[in-house]
Write a protein that holds these residues in place. Structure first.
Motif, PDB file in Angstrom:
ATOM      1  N   ASN A  74       0.817  -1.215   0.000  1.00  0.00           N
ATOM      2  CA  ASN A  74       0.000   0.000   0.000  1.00  0.00           C
ATOM      3  C   ASN A  74       0.853   1.268   0.000  1.00  0.00           C
ATOM      4  O   ASN A  74       0.365   2.348   0.314  1.00  0.00           O
ATOM      5  CB  ASN A  74      -0.942  -0.007   1.217  1.00  0.00           C
ATOM      6  N   GLY A  75       2.128   1.109  -0.329  1.00  0.00           N
ATOM      7  CA  GLY A  75       3.005   2.269  -0.440  1.00  0.00           C
ATOM      8  C   GLY A  75       3.372   2.914   0.879  1.00  0.00           C
ATOM      9  O   GLY A  75       3.725   4.087   0.929  1.00  0.00           O
ATOM     10  N   CYS A  76       3.300   2.157   1.941  1.00  0.00           N
ATOM     11  CA  CYS A  76       3.604   2.688   3.268  1.00  0.00           C
ATOM     12  C   CYS A  76       4.587   1.739   3.950  1.00  0.00           C
ATOM     13  O   CYS A  76       4.225   0.620   4.310  1.00  0.00           O
ATOM     14  CB  CYS A  76       2.322   2.799   4.081  1.00  0.00           C
ATOM     15  N   SER A  77       5.805   2.168   4.108  1.00  0.00           N
ATOM     16  CA  SER A  77       6.826   1.320   4.733  1.00  0.00           C
ATOM     17  C   SER A  77       6.792   1.468   6.244  1.00  0.00           C
ATOM     18  O   SER A  77       6.598   2.572   6.760  1.00  0.00           O
ATOM     19  CB  SER A  77       8.215   1.711   4.232  1.00  0.00           C
ATOM     20  N   PRO A  78       7.003   0.357   6.967  1.00  0.00           N
ATOM     21  CA  PRO A  78       7.048   0.456   8.433  1.00  0.00           C
ATOM     22  C   PRO A  78       8.263   1.261   8.877  1.00  0.00           C
ATOM     23  O   PRO A  78       9.313   1.217   8.245  1.00  0.00           O
ATOM     24  CB  PRO A  78       7.153  -0.997   8.896  1.00  0.00           C
ATOM     25  N   ASN A  79       8.084   2.000   9.945  1.00  0.00           N
ATOM     26  CA  ASN A  79       9.196   2.728  10.547  1.00  0.00           C
ATOM     27  C   ASN A  79       9.662   1.971  11.788  1.00  0.00           C
ATOM     28  O   ASN A  79       9.159   0.880  12.097  1.00  0.00           O
ATOM     29  CB  ASN A  79       8.804   4.177  10.869  1.00  0.00           C
ATOM     30  N   SER A  80      10.600   2.533  12.500  1.00  0.00           N
ATOM     31  CA  SER A  80      11.161   1.886  13.685  1.00  0.00           C
ATOM     32  C   SER A  80      10.080   1.586  14.727  1.00  0.00           C
ATOM     33  O   SER A  80      10.044   0.502  15.308  1.00  0.00           O
ATOM     34  CB  SER A  80      12.241   2.788  14.282  1.00  0.00           C
ATOM     35  N   CYS A  81       9.199   2.536  14.951  1.00  0.00           N
ATOM     36  CA  CYS A  81       8.127   2.352  15.933  1.00  0.00           C
ATOM     37  C   CYS A  81       7.221   1.196  15.536  1.00  0.00           C
ATOM     38  O   CYS A  81       6.860   0.365  16.369  1.00  0.00           O
ATOM     39  CB  CYS A  81       7.328   3.647  16.067  1.00  0.00           C
ATOM     40  N   CYS A  82       6.871   1.123  14.266  1.00  0.00           N
ATOM     41  CA  CYS A  82       5.993   0.051  13.785  1.00  0.00           C
ATOM     42  C   CYS A  82       6.657  -1.310  13.952  1.00  0.00           C
ATOM     43  O   CYS A  82       6.023  -2.275  14.381  1.00  0.00           O
ATOM     44  CB  CYS A  82       5.610   0.316  12.332  1.00  0.00           C
ATOM     45  N   TYR A  83       7.950  -1.391  13.624  1.00  0.00           N
ATOM     46  CA  TYR A  83       8.689  -2.639  13.845  1.00  0.00           C
ATOM     47  C   TYR A  83       8.659  -3.027  15.328  1.00  0.00           C
ATOM     48  O   TYR A  83       8.413  -4.183  15.671  1.00  0.00           O
ATOM     49  CB  TYR A  83      10.147  -2.503  13.385  1.00  0.00           C
ATOM     50  N   ASN A  84       8.934  -2.060  16.193  1.00  0.00           N
ATOM     51  CA  ASN A  84       8.944  -2.348  17.626  1.00  0.00           C
ATOM     52  C   ASN A  84       7.580  -2.844  18.104  1.00  0.00           C
ATOM     53  O   ASN A  84       7.496  -3.783  18.893  1.00  0.00           O
ATOM     54  CB  ASN A  84       9.399  -1.123  18.415  1.00  0.00           C
ATOM     55  N   VAL A  85       6.516  -2.237  17.613  1.00  0.00           N
ATOM     56  CA  VAL A  85       5.164  -2.665  18.003  1.00  0.00           C
ATOM     57  C   VAL A  85       4.896  -4.093  17.534  1.00  0.00           C
ATOM     58  O   VAL A  85       4.345  -4.908  18.278  1.00  0.00           O
ATOM     59  CB  VAL A  85       4.106  -1.676  17.456  1.00  0.00           C
TER      60      VAL A  85
END
Length: 130
Positions: A74-85
């Motif tokens: 969907n053209g939205c890459s995970p960021n550090s916070c998303c990875y941590n979650v």
């Protein structure tokens, strides 16, 4: 809000989705999440992170991981916070293997674990040695 002629933007949806999740209405939050594209909006990294966190809390780790993996489509890459979650979700659900794999992937993308994620991993390592 829509009936009053107000046009909702992604920030409005994020607030509504987060609030619905916090009061236990995950099904309604999921409906709003899926409604975004019908209203000409795309979820952003915050929208995904809210949903991933709530799905993980509800012990729906597979659904959360599926949503996490769909972000790039969907053209939205995970960021550090998303990875941590997402890692927290795996750890919360007892899946240390997937959490460890995702931690390595995260590092490969130049992100690092936050203090909470690192602490959880340390506690797991120490508890396994006991």
């Amino acid at each position: 809000m829509r009936n009053s002629g107000l046009k909702l933007n992604i920030v409005s949806y994020n607030i509504l989705i987060d609030g619905l999740c916090k009061v236990g209405h995950i099904d309604v939050a999921k409906e709003l999440f899926h409604e975004l594209s019908f209203n000409g909006l795309e979820p952003d990294v915050y929208t995904y992170t809210i949903m991933i966190n709530e799905l993980s809390k509800e012990r729906l780790a597979d659904e959360a991981h599926q949503l996490f993996r769909s972000m790039g489509d969907n053209g939205c890459s995970p960021n550090s916070c998303c990875y941590n979650v997402m890692i927290w979700g795996f750890l919360r659900n007892g899946d240390t293997s997937k959490a460890t794999h995702l931690l390595a992937e995260m590092g490969g993308k130049g992100f690092s674990a936050d203090i909470c994620t690192a602490t959880l991993f340390m506690e797991l390592i120490l508890s396994e040695k006991s």
